[in-house]
Design a protein around this motif. Structure first.
Motif, mmCIF file in Angstrom:
data_model
loop_
_atom_site.group_PDB
_atom_site.id
_atom_site.type_symbol
_atom_site.label_atom_id
_atom_site.label_comp_id
_atom_site.label_asym_id
_atom_site.label_seq_id
_atom_site.Cartn_x
_atom_site.Cartn_y
_atom_site.Cartn_z
ATOM 1 N N PRO A 723 0.810 -1.232 0.000
ATOM 2 C CA PRO A 723 0.000 0.000 0.000
ATOM 3 C C PRO A 723 0.835 1.269 0.000
ATOM 4 N N GLU A 724 2.012 1.232 0.621
ATOM 5 C CA GLU A 724 2.843 2.441 0.665
ATOM 6 C C GLU A 724 3.307 2.846 -0.737
ATOM 7 N N SER A 725 3.669 1.878 -1.554
ATOM 8 C CA SER A 725 4.076 2.155 -2.929
ATOM 9 C C SER A 725 2.882 2.188 -3.871
ATOM 10 N N GLY A 726 1.724 1.729 -3.399
ATOM 11 C CA GLY A 726 0.528 1.696 -4.242
ATOM 12 C C GLY A 726 0.593 0.636 -5.319
ATOM 13 N N ILE A 727 1.159 -0.537 -4.989
ATOM 14 C CA ILE A 727 1.318 -1.619 -5.966
ATOM 15 C C ILE A 727 0.761 -2.902 -5.380
ATOM 16 N N LEU A 728 -0.024 -3.611 -6.175
ATOM 17 C CA LEU A 728 -0.460 -4.939 -5.744
ATOM 18 C C LEU A 728 -0.507 -5.884 -6.928
ATOM 19 N N VAL A 729 -0.336 -7.176 -6.609
ATOM 20 C CA VAL A 729 -0.521 -8.255 -7.576
ATOM 21 C C VAL A 729 -1.329 -9.339 -6.867
ATOM 22 N N ASN A 730 -2.489 -9.676 -7.407
ATOM 23 C CA ASN A 730 -3.333 -10.737 -6.853
ATOM 24 C C ASN A 730 -3.616 -11.777 -7.918
ATOM 25 N N GLY A 731 -3.904 -13.002 -7.495
ATOM 26 C CA GLY A 731 -4.210 -14.072 -8.431
ATOM 27 C C GLY A 731 -5.452 -14.831 -8.013
ATOM 28 N N GLN A 732 -6.337 -15.116 -8.987
ATOM 29 C CA GLN A 732 -7.556 -15.876 -8.703
ATOM 30 C C GLN A 732 -7.406 -17.300 -9.220
ATOM 31 N N LEU A 733 -7.829 -18.252 -8.377
ATOM 32 C CA LEU A 733 -7.681 -19.660 -8.706
ATOM 33 C C LEU A 733 -8.851 -20.169 -9.535
ATOM 34 N N ILE A 734 -8.568 -21.086 -10.441
ATOM 35 C CA ILE A 734 -9.583 -21.845 -11.151
ATOM 36 C C ILE A 734 -9.321 -23.324 -10.902
ATOM 37 N N LYS A 737 -11.022 -29.629 -14.580
ATOM 38 C CA LYS A 737 -12.356 -30.024 -15.013
ATOM 39 C C LYS A 737 -12.951 -31.102 -14.125
ATOM 40 N N LYS A 738 -12.099 -31.904 -13.504
ATOM 41 C CA LYS A 738 -12.594 -32.901 -12.561
ATOM 42 C C LYS A 738 -11.450 -33.340 -11.667
ATOM 43 N N THR A 739 -11.779 -34.066 -10.642
ATOM 44 C CA THR A 739 -10.773 -34.503 -9.679
ATOM 45 C C THR A 739 -9.905 -35.611 -10.273
ATOM 46 N N LYS A 740 -8.712 -35.727 -9.747
ATOM 47 C CA LYS A 740 -7.802 -36.808 -10.097
ATOM 48 C C LYS A 740 -7.210 -37.328 -8.797
ATOM 49 N N ASN A 741 -7.348 -38.614 -8.582
ATOM 50 C CA ASN A 741 -6.918 -39.220 -7.312
ATOM 51 C C ASN A 741 -7.577 -38.518 -6.126
ATOM 52 N N GLU A 742 -8.880 -38.215 -6.303
ATOM 53 C CA GLU A 742 -9.705 -37.589 -5.273
ATOM 54 C C GLU A 742 -9.247 -36.195 -4.899
ATOM 55 N N LYS A 743 -8.481 -35.544 -5.764
ATOM 56 C CA LYS A 743 -8.006 -34.181 -5.500
ATOM 57 C C LYS A 743 -8.302 -33.311 -6.713
ATOM 58 N N LEU A 744 -8.892 -32.125 -6.473
ATOM 59 C CA LEU A 744 -9.154 -31.175 -7.545
ATOM 60 C C LEU A 744 -7.994 -30.176 -7.592
ATOM 61 N N SER A 745 -7.238 -30.222 -8.669
ATOM 62 C CA SER A 745 -6.118 -29.296 -8.824
ATOM 63 C C SER A 745 -6.626 -27.884 -9.088
ATOM 64 N N THR A 746 -5.876 -26.908 -8.610
ATOM 65 C CA THR A 746 -6.217 -25.507 -8.853
ATOM 66 C C THR A 746 -5.025 -24.804 -9.483
ATOM 67 N N TYR A 747 -5.337 -23.758 -10.253
ATOM 68 C CA TYR A 747 -4.313 -23.004 -10.964
ATOM 69 C C TYR A 747 -4.708 -21.530 -10.957
ATOM 70 N N PHE A 748 -3.748 -20.680 -11.300
ATOM 71 C CA PHE A 748 -4.093 -19.281 -11.479
ATOM 72 C C PHE A 748 -4.718 -19.105 -12.864
ATOM 73 N N GLY A 749 -5.990 -18.695 -12.869
ATOM 74 C CA GLY A 749 -6.688 -18.436 -14.124
ATOM 75 C C GLY A 749 -6.793 -16.958 -14.427
ATOM 76 N N LYS A 750 -6.508 -16.128 -13.432
ATOM 77 C CA LYS A 750 -6.606 -14.677 -13.625
ATOM 78 C C LYS A 750 -5.627 -13.993 -12.679
ATOM 79 N N LEU A 751 -4.929 -12.969 -13.174
ATOM 80 C CA LEU A 751 -4.007 -12.174 -12.370
ATOM 81 C C LEU A 751 -4.389 -10.702 -12.507
ATOM 82 N N GLY A 752 -4.315 -9.984 -11.399
ATOM 83 C CA GLY A 752 -4.617 -8.560 -11.412
ATOM 84 C C GLY A 752 -3.441 -7.748 -10.917
#
Length: 935
Positions: A723-734, A737-752
């Protein structure tokens, strides 16, 4: 095209803008003595906090004018602008006009410093051959698709010398369709700056008589009293001519307030006959739109895609729209809901009546949907078809009702049957003739051509909503268009006359507030009258409506008005026929049938001088030694902001070498492509890849420390928050399409990215790159190569590979695009981010990556064999914690986007616990541009 001097001027004219007409050719309103001026309407516009334009007058927008004439629903629009280069340097001028989808361009001309270019329509291969023989120097033209829901772009670009003038003029034609009780004519006005002469005229001539004319408020009252409506029994004129002072956003502003749509709504008199037959020059047009008839009961299956790609705002808006739609159901309607990802579920296995209780229960069901997994379109549609077929076979449906399936999806099939032609075949074989299938495609990834074929084959229509639009309102609008059938059967008959080449607009049923239009030729041309008989079946009644058209009546009426188009019947017939043939061509059962249809479309396009998918517009000077080609590419996701902007040259050395700089001059929005130079990326950066794997490089220790974050789709993580420099980077997870080995993988689908001092936001998704500051914005696709500069911020896009954001030449961020096979059953496209360590942030910078810009002390010791003999273990002391870490490999994809380069690192387990401050959930933020709030 050459980039000349230190300045580039980009002039964009968007969505049916202005044109210049000699003053003595402009119609004088006084000649319409029978018109009565109505109360001027206000306009509504969402105000923007746009910055003032620079006090620079390098390019003068001399005139910006639009004239539309609408004769019996057939609209001809002329757009003309005049621009003068006042700069001592050559400038690029871009004429970019957005026209309604489905409109046909019929003519284009331009005059560049005394040299006139005119156009002709050629078969596409002929046009390309002519273009290759004599390409224009410093000039380009083209037809491209727009992101806008109902618009397409025509664009031409020229480089003009100091003091030179350029004039553009474009003609296009379209048919006005009646929707929800009125006709709508839209002109998007976006000059981007003040125009010395800004004039818009819309002339409406309707022999059937005008019931009302209305200009809704679309500019938030800024132009109160400027639009003037004058209306007579069969004619109307809408005039919009703000002075330069009225165009200003404020009294001392250099910025124009003309930035939005001028919308004209009207309807015609229908009386009791509900039909109008108009004949002229051997062509006839038959309009039919009955009002005040009871809607037919409907049986609706809503089929909703709830796969992982629908996560977030798309699903939220779909749920809100569905709740409103369910409230609109009538008690005599029956419905159910099918939702699907890799599995298919039904709210009810049978159709139920739309009672208050059932509707409330369905809304609760929809509200609980959580998107995840893949997309099984085939099974979902077959389930919906089965429910309707079974109800029909059991006699549970009202014989006077109509049956509809409404499919809402944002992607291609990834589970079950993947072959699109097989899905079409399955649907066609199982669906009964009394069921119509409507499709609504959401986003950029959806195969819209597939949805169109699917609907067209099964008595329905398809519609598309792009990812940057309001899904909720568009879904409700689409539903209103397709779900209010009034008539089940319509038959047209023209006795005692030889009628040929009859074409009807392609709605399978009559939809409430809409209109059926039939056009054709008749012989002999010299008749005293033409008789038209319409037989229709409504909910419980069969009606026979007879209409007579006197041959001389229309000719006399049109001859008395110089704005009326005497060829409107011919143009409307051609418009309907070509569109019908294009639809038939896409569904042609054999290659021979397709060739025959293609030949007919091509000949009609040439005869009527219009640009269609089979023709090109060749634009050439009188000598024929300079030519431009207006042609349609398969897809173009770029979008132009429609304004004048200025840019200055930036030296190639002004950004770090690893950013892959372009040698071309820098320009602000909108952007143009630029070749990108290859360069070697720096060896040590902080990065996030895959699921998501964080790799933190610590320069003092010369160690890579890794950790994973196991969260859920939709969550937004703070990566850098200062906030002091007024800079941010955030990422939203997606999610996958389905689970693999009972685990749903997530990735960054959007960055701001947000740079507060520049008021600049950059949103990067797997589909688009959107840049905005103040109210200025531009959207690029990953198919672009471009560079954009705004004050201290440089954005460089390398086609289908990287986006690099650089601040003040000192701070850089690089985003990599990872594409996967569209039909992969599990994986999805995702983003990786790379950030070199820097001391340019404030001491209080934080976030999952930002906290390590102030490097913590670490001590790694006692290396030993781990449980997996290939992965040694060690102890690590950091931030007062003693952790067990494992030696492993992660990937750096900057030099090899497919296989990556192995990066050895020490892996911290349990989502980085002990290495990061606090718990990983502490780094969740509510919005893409929210700073991290620390306790």
């Amino acid at each position: 095209m050459k980039r000349l001097t230190c300045f580039l001027i980009w002039f964009f004219v968007s969505e049916a803008l202005g044109f210049e007409i000699p003053t003595n050719d402009l119609p004088e309103f006084a000649e319409y003595g029978d018109l009565v001026e109505l109360t001027p309407r206000k306009f509504q516009f969402v105000p923007e906090n746009r910055r003032y334009q620079e006090d620079v007058d390098q390019v003068t927008l001399h005139s910006y004018k639009v004239r539309s004439t609408i004769t019996s629903r057939t609209a001809n629009t002329v757009i003309q602008t005049k621009v003068v280069n006042n700069s001592p340097q050559p400038q690029n001028v871009v004429f970019d006009v957005q026209i309604p989808k489905g409109a046909f361009i019929s003519n284009f001309s331009m005059t560049v410093d005394g040299t006139t270019f005119t156009s002709s329509i050629k078969e596409k291969s002929v046009g390309r051959a002519l273009y290759s023989q004599a390409r224009a120097k410093g000039k380009t033209a083209g037809l491209v698709r727009s992101r806008a829901l109902d618009m397409e772009d025509f664009k031409t670009e020229v480089n003009i010398l100091p003091g030179a003038k350029v004039q553009f003029e474009l003609h296009y034609q379209e048919v006005k369709w009646r929707k929800l009780g009125s006709y709508e004519h839209r002109l998007h006005l976006q000059p981007g700056r003040l125009a010395k002469h800004l004039e818009v005229d819309v002339w409406i001539i309707e022999p059937q008589g005008l019931r009302f004319v209305h200009v809704p408020d679309t500019f938030d009252g800024h132009f109160d009293g400027v639009p003037v409506i004058s209306k007579g029994p069969q004619k109307a004129h809408v005039s919009f001519k703000p002075t330069v002072a009225q165009q200003r956003k404020c009294s001392n502003c250099l910025e124009t307030a003309v930035d939005g749509e001028l919308v004209v709504l009207y309807d015609v008199n229908r009386e009791e006959k509900a039909g109008e037959l108009e004949v002229f020059n051997g062509y006839f047009v038959h309009f039919f739109a009955p009002d005040n008839m009871d809607p037919i009961p409907k049986n609706i299956l809503f089929v909703i895609d709830v796969s992982g790609s629908m996560w977030g705002i798309k699903m939220k808006q779909t749920v809100e729209a569905m709740k409103t739609i369910l409230d609109d159901l009538r008690t005599e309607d029956q419905f159910s809901v099918v939702d699907f990802n890799h599995n298919v579920r039904t709210w009810r296995n049978d159709l139920v009546s739309a009672t208050t209780t059932q509707v409330a229960d369905a809304k609760k069901y929809i509200e609980k949907i959580q998107p995840s997994g893949g997309t099984n379109i085939n099974e979902a549609l077959l389930r919906a078809i089965f429910i309707l077929n079974e109800a029909n076979n059991l006699g549970l449906l009202d014989p006077n009702s109509v049956s509809l399936i409404i499919l809402v999806s944002d992607g291609d099939p990834t589970v079950g049957e993947l072959k699109l032609s097989k899905i079409q075949k399955n649907v066609k074989q199982n669906i009964q003739d009394n069921i119509s299938l409507f499709s609504l495609g959401i986003g950029f990834d959806v195969d819209y051509d597939f949805l169109k074929r699917l609907s067209n084959e099964n008595r329905g229509i398809a519609h598309r909503i792009y990812g940057n639009q309001d899904t909720s309102s568009q879904l409700k609008k689409f539903y209103n268009q397709v779900s209010t059938p009034l008539l089940r059967n319509i038959q047209f008959n023209y006795p005692h006359t030889s009628v040929t080449d009859v074409t009807q607009n392609s709605f399978p049923n009559y939809f409430g507030g809409s209109e059926i239009v039939v056009a054709g030729k008749f012989h002999p041309e010299k008749l005293e009258q033409l008789q038209g008989i319409i037989t229709v079946t409504s909910a419980n009644t069969e009606l026979v409506l007879e209409t007579l058209a006197e041959m001389d009546d229309l000719e006399d009426f049109l001859s008395k008005d110089k704005h009326a188009d005497p060829d409107f019947t011919k143009k409307l017939w051609a418009y309907l026929t070509i569109n019908q043939l294009l639809a038939e061509r896409s569904l042609a059962p054999t290659a021979a049938a397709k060739r025959k249809i293609t030949k007919t479309i091509l000949q009609m396009s040439l005869d009527h001088h219009i640009v269609t998918p089979l023709t090109s517009m060749v634009i050439e000077n009188e000598a024929g030694d300079e030519r431009m080609l207006a042609d349609s590419p398969p897809q173009d996701h770029s979008c132009c902001s429609g304004a004048l902007y200025y840019g200055s040259k930036v030296a190639p050395g002004s950004i770090p070498s690893w950013v892959n700089p372009s040698p071309t001059p820098m320009i602000p929005l909108p952007v143009k492509g630029a070749q990108v130079l290859e360069s070697t990326p720096p060896p040590h950066v902080m990065r996030v890849e895959n699921d998501p794997h964080f790799i933190i490089y610590l320069p003092k220790s010369q160690e890579n420390i890794c950790f994973n974050i196991d969260s859920e789709p939709g969550k937004i993580l703070s990566l850098v928050s200062d906030p002091e420099s007024g800079i941010l980077v955030n990422g939203q997870l997606i999610g996958a399409k389905k689970t693999k080995n009972e685990k749903l993988s997530t990735y960054f689908g959007k960055l701001g990215f947000y740079f507060q001092s520049e008021d600049m936001k950059i949103e990067i998704s797997t589909e688009t790159i959107t840049l905005s500051w103040g109210s200025r914005a531009s959207t690029l696709s990953w198919a672009d190569t471009a560079r954009v500069i705004n004050q201290r911020v440089l954005v460089s896009v390398k086609k289908e590979k990287t986006v690099t954001v650089t601040l003040d030449k000192k701070m850089s961020f690089s985003v990599l695009l990872h594409r996967v096979w569209k039909k992969h059953p599990i994986n999805v496209d995702f983003l990786g981010i790379y950030i070199p360590p820097t001391n340019k942030f404030s001491p209080n910078v934080h976030g999952l990556i930002g906290q390590f810009m102030n490097e913590p002390k670490i001590h790694i010791f006692n290396e030993r064999l781990g449980k997996d003999l290939k992965k040694p273990e060690a102890s690590m002391e950091v931030k007062g914690h003693k952790l067990i870490v494992t030696r492993g490999l992660q990937k750096d994809y900057r030099t090899d986007i497919v296989f990556g380069t192995d990066v050895p690192c020490w892996f911290v387990h349990d989502s980085g616990k002990g290495f990061i401050d606090g718990h990983y959930k502490d780094y969740f933020v509510p919005q893409l541009y929210s700073f991290l709030k620390r306790a």
